[in-house]
Design an enzyme around this catalytic site. Structure first.
Site, PDB file in Angstrom:
ATOM      1  N   ARG A  27       2.088  31.310  53.155  1.00  0.00           N
ATOM      2  CA  ARG A  27       1.146  30.909  54.202  1.00  0.00           C
ATOM      3  C   ARG A  27       1.847  30.589  55.529  1.00  0.00           C
ATOM      4  O   ARG A  27       1.195  30.281  56.518  1.00  0.00           O
ATOM      5  CB  ARG A  27       0.352  29.674  53.753  1.00  0.00           C
ATOM      6  CG  ARG A  27      -0.456  29.907  52.499  1.00  0.00           C
ATOM      7  CD  ARG A  27      -1.152  28.637  52.074  1.00  0.00           C
ATOM      8  NE  ARG A  27      -2.156  28.251  53.029  1.00  0.00           N
ATOM      9  CZ  ARG A  27      -3.405  28.685  53.037  1.00  0.00           C
ATOM     10  NH1 ARG A  27      -3.788  29.521  52.101  1.00  0.00           N
ATOM     11  NH2 ARG A  27      -4.254  28.282  53.940  1.00  0.00           N
ATOM     12  N   GLU A 494       4.446  46.402  58.502  1.00  0.00           N
ATOM     13  CA  GLU A 494       4.537  44.960  58.286  1.00  0.00           C
ATOM     14  C   GLU A 494       5.777  44.535  57.514  1.00  0.00           C
ATOM     15  O   GLU A 494       6.286  43.443  57.739  1.00  0.00           O
ATOM     16  CB  GLU A 494       3.256  44.379  57.692  1.00  0.00           C
ATOM     17  CG  GLU A 494       2.938  44.727  56.247  1.00  0.00           C
ATOM     18  CD  GLU A 494       1.664  44.030  55.750  1.00  0.00           C
ATOM     19  OE1 GLU A 494       0.968  44.609  54.926  1.00  0.00           O
ATOM     20  OE2 GLU A 494       1.382  42.907  56.193  1.00  0.00           O
TER      21      GLU A 494
HETATM   22  O1  M6R Z   1      -7.073  37.604  52.574  1.00  0.00           O
HETATM   23  P1  M6R Z   1      -7.648  38.776  53.307  1.00  0.00           P
HETATM   24  O2  M6R Z   1      -7.838  39.960  52.436  1.00  0.00           O
HETATM   25  O3  M6R Z   1      -8.916  38.436  54.053  1.00  0.00           O
HETATM   26  O4  M6R Z   1      -6.559  39.149  54.399  1.00  0.00           O
HETATM   27  C1  M6R Z   1      -6.806  40.133  55.358  1.00  0.00           C
HETATM   28  C2  M6R Z   1      -5.547  40.561  56.047  1.00  0.00           C
HETATM   29  O5  M6R Z   1      -4.954  39.477  56.712  1.00  0.00           O
HETATM   30  C3  M6R Z   1      -4.524  41.154  55.072  1.00  0.00           C
HETATM   31  O6  M6R Z   1      -5.058  42.214  54.353  1.00  0.00           O
HETATM   32  C4  M6R Z   1      -3.274  41.626  55.839  1.00  0.00           C
HETATM   33  O7  M6R Z   1      -3.596  42.725  56.637  1.00  0.00           O
HETATM   34  C5  M6R Z   1      -2.153  41.977  54.858  1.00  0.00           C
HETATM   35  N1  M6R Z   1      -0.930  41.391  55.286  1.00  0.00           N
HETATM   36  C6  M6R Z   1      -1.893  43.432  54.729  1.00  0.00           C
HETATM   37  O8  M6R Z   1      -0.897  43.708  53.815  1.00  0.00           O
END
Ligand code: M6R
Length: 612
Positions: A27, A494
């Site tokens: 986080r 990323e």
């Molecule tokens: O927890 P969530 O699925 O809502 O998160 C959405 C995005 O922050 C998340 O998918 C992000 O793009 C990842 N780091 C991709 O690998």
């Protein structure tokens, strides 16, 4: 977008706090810190950088306090530094606070407190909280309940999002926690209580949890938890028992969580399909029933999400349109919430989120509800904010996803969205039984097909090792393959910090082909036989300009111009994204490893984006 942990009991708090923080580092990991109550005072240990750095701090092993709070930070207000690390104290060092979220009116509050004589040592928004608590505590000094009252009055002044933990040396047997729009759970132990931003962080200590709602305040002692609303009326809350296995949140022998989670995809998909789909039966969800009458009113579907979850939506747009014959739009949550989309009670909105806590997705959901849409949440975390807010609720059963780069959540989300589309089509009778039966049959074969890809990873590693020093890469595809190109490109950038872009292959000649020159790496995805020849000819165009090419395909392509062709199993086109992404997740992984980067915790990112 930080992680918080707390402990109140009879054991030494600091090792429990650090252990919890290590599990929450996804986080944020700009700084870490903790405070415990030690002999009538609050002791704070904190520093810039990773949680592990806490072990090097002088005196950390001498902490004996059995009540403590801790924090791992993803910086929003103020640079990563020791000064800006949590916990923060009020000026009199009576209250210590950790906070996850953003206080939007902190300038105002700071000004107000400064006029009252308070001063600030950090650049954070959080530091107003302990000082506000101190201010209200002194104002109500004769009230027997003044600790609780001070925290609740301070919370009602805060605009924005927060999950906070508060301790005070004046109340060595208590802790107060509160939440609004940021996650917080309490794990109940035997004469002890654990607090964390998510369940896996404390799963090895407890299997029984209270899930706090927005506006809840809890007063904890080691053997009791009392809940209040913001007017301090006592609330009743039910304990939820969680049957996750703590070891499923650990690495299980893999070098990194990401690699482990890529390999968990066959199980995650199988578990997500679960009991919803049986041979020759209609798709049926335990907790989600929508009638023909309600569904036949729907003339518009939105799938709203962020990042990888949004890409899962893109992979399923055509599935909803093909099977249900309902116009379907996939939207980025942060755009959707501000662009006045047309929503009414004939609209069905699906919100997809692994964490179930993404701030933009949650806000978009609230907006859709206000305008009368029916809402369905697809999340991976039981009791998450998004799942609690929606009218209907389905879970992917991917298990805890720890690596910041999402992998098993993506494929599980596509599976669950596809099941929802089939279920709608069966209710609406909008698609032929043969088509649906073929799709269902194929879906049941997907876990085995993913396993077969995972048995053949060497060629992917070899290609990654040959190109990991590149600075630009391009992903091309048409139709479903374009959606996968978008997700593959996100995955690569990323975790490898290589610039990459994805294009619909037919768009190349409208501009991006200007970027192709000798040595540039282009990854082509070709799984739709009807578009194969067109995609091949687009890829030939980049080869002519000197590009190196890596092709992921389920077709029999015999073309020696490509540097490498990686074969995946054939499947129904509506499911092809689930298979074609797997080698590309591994490609990104191996590039990141070859560059010696931290795969699980890429720079500047956090797993759960609970701020705007
Ligand atoms: O927890 P969530 O699925 O809502 O998160 C959405 C995005 O922050 C998340 O998918 C992000 O793009 C990842 N780091 C991709 O690998």
């Amino acid at each position: 977008m930080c992680g918080i942990v707390g402990y109140i009991g009879s054991k030494k708090a600091s090792p429990i706090l650090i252990n919890g923080l290590l599990k929450l580092e996804y986080r944020g990991y700009d700084s870490a810190g903790l405070s415990t109550i030690e002999n009538n005072s609050i002791c704070v240990k904190k520093n810039k950088g990773r949680v592990n750095n806490l072990y090097d701090l002088e005196g950390i092993n001498d902490l004996c306090g059995t009540v403590g709070i801790a924090h791992t930070r993803w910086a929003t207000h103020g640079k990563p530094s020791k000064q800006n690390s949590h916990p923060h104290l009020d000026n009199s060092k009576t209250f210590s606070v950790v906070h996850n979220g953003i206080i939007e009116n902190y300038h105002e509050l700071r000004e107000f407190l400064t006029k009252k004589g308070y001063h600030f040592l950090s650049e954070t928004d959080t530091e107003v909280i302990p000082n506000l608590i101190h201010y209200y505590f002194n104002k109500n000094i004769n009230d027997s309940n003044n600790f609780l009252k001070a925290v609740s009055l301070a919370c009602s002044d805060l605009k924005g999002s927060f999950a906070i933990e508060v301790i005070s040396y004046l109340f060595p047997n208590n802790m107060i926690v509160a939440k609004k729009d940021s996650p917080l759970v309490i794990g109940v132990g035997n004469n002890e209580n654990y607090i964390a931003s998510d369940i896996p962080a404390i799963l090895s200590y407890s299997k029984s949890f209270y899930l706090l709602e927005d506006g809840d305040i809890a007063l904890l002692s080691k053997n009791d938890v009392k809940f209040y609303n913001c007017s301090l009326e006592e609330l009743k809350k039910e304990i939820k028992n969680i049957d996750w296995n703590a070891s499923s949140a650990e690495k299980n022998g893999y070098e990194d969580y990401m690699l482990k989670e890529i390999h968990e995809q066959p199980t995650a998909i199988r578990e997500t399909i679960g009991a919803c789909l049986k041979d020759n039966e209609k798709v049926c969800f335990d907790d989600f029933n929508i009638s023909f009458k309600d569904l036949s009113k729907i003339n518009k579907i939105y799938i709203v999400a962020c990042g990888t979850a949004m890409h899962a939506g893109l992979a399923c747009k055509s599935t909803f349109e093909t099977l249900c014959k309902i116009d379907t739009t996939v939207d980025i949550a942060s755009e959707f919430r501000y662009r006045n989309p047309i929503i009414n009670n004939n609209t069905f909105c699906i919100f997809v989120s692994q964490s179930g806590e993404t701030a933009d997705t949650l806000a978009a959901l609230k907006l859709a509800k206000q305008h009368g849409a029916k809402t369905l949440a697809i999340t991976n975390v039981i009791g998450s904010s998004i799942s609690r807010e929606a009218d209907y609720n389905l879970y992917t059963h991917a298990g805890p996803e720890i690596a910041v780069a999402s992998t098993k959540a993506y494929t599980s989300q596509i599976v669950l969205l596809t099941l929802v589309a089939i279920c709608f089509a069966e209710i609406l009778n909008s698609c032929s039984e043969d088509i649906l039966n073929d799709l269902k049959k194929e879906l049941l074969l997907i876990p085995r097909k993913v396993s077969s890809i995972l048995k053949n990873i060497e060629p992917i590693k070899d290609f990654a090792d040959s190109v990991y020093k590149e600075h630009d890469m391009f992903f091309l595809g048409r139709g479903f393959d374009y959606n996968v190109a978008q997700e593959a490109s996100l995955k690569l950038k990323e975790i490898s910090y290589i610039h990459s872009d994805s294009y619909a292959a037919g768009e190349l000649k409208h501009g991006p082909i200007a970027l192709i020159e000798k040595g540039v790496t282009v990854i082509g995805i070709i799984t739709d036989p009807s578009l194969m020849l067109k995609s091949i000819s687009n890829l030939e165009e980049v080869i002519t300009r000197g590009a190196k090419t890596f092709i992921v395909t389920n077709q029999d392509i015999d073309n020696s111009d490509f540097n490498m062709i990686y074969k995946i199993p054939k499947t129904n086109i509506l499911l092809s994204s689930i298979l074609s992404i797997v080698p590309l997740q591994l490609f990104a992984y191996f590039i990141s490893k070859a560059k010696g980067l931290d795969v699980d915790k890429p720079r500047n990112l956090a797993k759960s984006v609970t701020v705007e």
